[in-house]
Design a protein around this motif. Sequence first.
Motif, PDB file in Angstrom:
ATOM      1  N   SER A 116      26.103  58.230  76.310  1.00 51.70           N
ATOM      2  CA  SER A 116      25.155  59.289  76.668  1.00 51.70           C
ATOM      3  C   SER A 116      24.107  58.799  77.663  1.00 51.70           C
ATOM      4  O   SER A 116      23.652  59.562  78.521  1.00 51.70           O
ATOM      5  CB  SER A 116      24.450  59.819  75.412  1.00 51.70           C
ATOM      6  OG  SER A 116      25.341  60.515  74.585  1.00 51.70           O
ATOM      7  N   TYR A 117      23.756  57.504  77.537  1.00 54.69           N
ATOM      8  CA  TYR A 117      22.756  56.942  78.454  1.00 54.69           C
ATOM      9  C   TYR A 117      22.892  55.429  78.463  1.00 54.69           C
ATOM     10  O   TYR A 117      23.053  54.800  77.412  1.00 54.69           O
ATOM     11  CB  TYR A 117      21.342  57.323  78.019  1.00 54.69           C
ATOM     12  CG  TYR A 117      20.243  56.711  78.870  1.00 54.69           C
ATOM     13  CD1 TYR A 117      19.959  57.215  80.135  1.00 54.69           C
ATOM     14  CD2 TYR A 117      19.495  55.625  78.409  1.00 54.69           C
ATOM     15  CE1 TYR A 117      18.963  56.663  80.924  1.00 54.69           C
ATOM     16  CE2 TYR A 117      18.488  55.072  79.191  1.00 54.69           C
ATOM     17  CZ  TYR A 117      18.234  55.586  80.449  1.00 54.69           C
ATOM     18  OH  TYR A 117      17.241  55.026  81.227  1.00 54.69           O
ATOM     19  N   LYS A 149      29.543  59.385  85.974  1.00 55.03           N
ATOM     20  CA  LYS A 149      29.386  60.745  85.458  1.00 55.03           C
ATOM     21  C   LYS A 149      28.445  60.856  84.265  1.00 55.03           C
ATOM     22  O   LYS A 149      28.341  61.922  83.664  1.00 55.03           O
ATOM     23  CB  LYS A 149      30.750  61.318  85.089  1.00 55.03           C
ATOM     24  CG  LYS A 149      31.532  60.513  84.065  1.00 55.03           C
ATOM     25  CD  LYS A 149      32.920  61.118  83.865  1.00 55.03           C
ATOM     26  CE  LYS A 149      33.751  60.322  82.867  1.00 55.03           C
ATOM     27  NZ  LYS A 149      35.105  60.879  82.699  1.00 55.03           N
ATOM     28  N   PHE A 150      27.776  59.767  83.904  1.00 58.72           N
ATOM     29  CA  PHE A 150      26.777  59.835  82.834  1.00 58.72           C
ATOM     30  C   PHE A 150      25.516  59.133  83.324  1.00 58.72           C
ATOM     31  O   PHE A 150      25.571  58.307  84.239  1.00 58.72           O
ATOM     32  CB  PHE A 150      27.303  59.190  81.546  1.00 58.72           C
ATOM     33  CG  PHE A 150      27.654  57.734  81.693  1.00 58.72           C
ATOM     34  CD1 PHE A 150      26.720  56.742  81.419  1.00 58.72           C
ATOM     35  CD2 PHE A 150      28.923  57.347  82.102  1.00 58.72           C
ATOM     36  CE1 PHE A 150      27.038  55.403  81.551  1.00 58.72           C
ATOM     37  CE2 PHE A 150      29.254  56.007  82.237  1.00 58.72           C
ATOM     38  CZ  PHE A 150      28.312  55.037  81.968  1.00 58.72           C
ATOM     39  N   ARG A 157      26.511  66.469  74.184  1.00 59.48           N
ATOM     40  CA  ARG A 157      25.798  67.120  75.282  1.00 59.48           C
ATOM     41  C   ARG A 157      25.269  66.071  76.250  1.00 59.48           C
ATOM     42  O   ARG A 157      24.986  64.937  75.863  1.00 59.48           O
ATOM     43  CB  ARG A 157      24.629  67.967  74.745  1.00 59.48           C
ATOM     44  CG  ARG A 157      25.059  69.136  73.874  1.00 59.48           C
ATOM     45  CD  ARG A 157      23.869  69.795  73.218  1.00 59.48           C
ATOM     46  NE  ARG A 157      22.892  70.272  74.178  1.00 59.48           N
ATOM     47  CZ  ARG A 157      21.728  70.832  73.838  1.00 59.48           C
ATOM     48  NH1 ARG A 157      21.398  70.950  72.561  1.00 59.48           N
ATOM     49  NH2 ARG A 157      20.898  71.248  74.768  1.00 59.48           N
ATOM     50  N   GLU A 158      25.146  66.456  77.507  1.00 58.13           N
ATOM     51  CA  GLU A 158      24.626  65.531  78.508  1.00 58.13           C
ATOM     52  C   GLU A 158      23.162  65.235  78.243  1.00 58.13           C
ATOM     53  O   GLU A 158      22.368  66.142  77.946  1.00 58.13           O
ATOM     54  CB  GLU A 158      24.794  66.119  79.906  1.00 58.13           C
ATOM     55  CG  GLU A 158      24.353  65.185  81.013  1.00 58.13           C
ATOM     56  CD  GLU A 158      24.645  65.742  82.393  1.00 58.13           C
ATOM     57  OE1 GLU A 158      24.067  65.231  83.373  1.00 58.13           O
ATOM     58  OE2 GLU A 158      25.454  66.683  82.497  1.00 58.13           O
TER      59      GLU A 158
END
Length: 414
Positions: free
Chosen positions: A219-220, A236-237, A268-269
């Motif tokens: 996610s991060y 893409k993240f 979720r992003e």
Amino acid sequence: MSRTLHTSDWHLGHTLFGHSREEDFDAVLAEIVDVAREYRPDLIVHSGDLFDSSRLISVDLMRALVTLYRLSDIAPTVVVAGNHDSPGYFKALDFVTGPSRGKGLFFIDRFRPAHEGGVLTFDACGGEQRIRLAAMPFVHPNRFWSSSSTSGMTPADYAEGMRGLQAELLEGLREGYDPSRDVLLFTSHVYVAGATRSKSERAVHEAFEVSAEDLPEVSYAALGHIHRPQNVPGIKFPAHYAGSPLPMDFGEATDSKSVVIVDAAPGREAKVQPHRLSSGRRLAYFPGTLDELRAQAAQYDGTFLKADITGEEPGTLLTREVAEIVPNAILVGPIRAQGEAAEAVLDDTPGDEPELPDAFRAYLAREGMSSAVAESTVWAFTQLLNESDDETPSPAPVEEQLRIALSDTWTEAS
């Protein structure tokens, strides 16, 4: 939705041209604690270079612990070792401050497999969610050196080795993963290809780098090593360098310093929000005449000031005159009059300090060394700079071969 605060590269103990920055550190660290109290994160991540040197002095150690204790009172706080940090000190700090001592403060000294502390799990949102963090401190190229190699460590060897370690941590992150509950994070002190260095950061970063595509998909990704706050492009993240909270020198004078607030929910992003920091003395560069400086003196009040004065004869007592014009500024670097030793200035941009490999290259050129020999010498010098950031010296291929030969001697038949 879980929340993480990401900070990095404090470099406690750093000085600027010999001037102490203790007041600046106290101010910006207090600001970071205030930001944490305002945002109330579930987790705080420091992505390395807590200290400027592996040889600590007590005042820097105390400053770090006081601030980290305050942060850990707000949320569990994880600190991974950077290339400037001492793994030995980090191991000792984790022993006396870790969960076994009732503190939510984790020091990660060296790379650990997932089941040996490389992956940490924290409750978030009152237990409704979990944050799973893969923690990867700085990995020195020596880790991937092979005694069978006759050419020494190469950047390709490093990239391949790092790819394997990151894949190993990602596998550990995914073990037992609950997509309805878990948020996956990754933190590392590493140079990612494509990241933008500040002008003052030495080029040794680029000798050993990893591809953005090799970062674990999470996610991060909370990254440290590069001082300019930025997002890593091409993936893409979200993967961000939080950057240093203070400009380390004039090559970072125009950087906007920050911490990063990350809101993430399973599936979720993540939402990433840099929070700008404003504490500490500003670093300012002034080119111009003494009369122009008098007219603009107010804007340099309270700064670290580097000045190039024009319109004066060489030999003028410029430092004293500038000090009288801006008495509340701290003057750093040489104050040059017009025409003074221009050939001695190694950097292309006024106000920037030269990178060490560039300074050494310029010195070799002045001494008459050929460009081919100079480049190989600069490469060896860069390797030594890299080595100085680690407690374990890199083995030289010739020394290793000699050691093997001596350990396997033969006796001439009689």
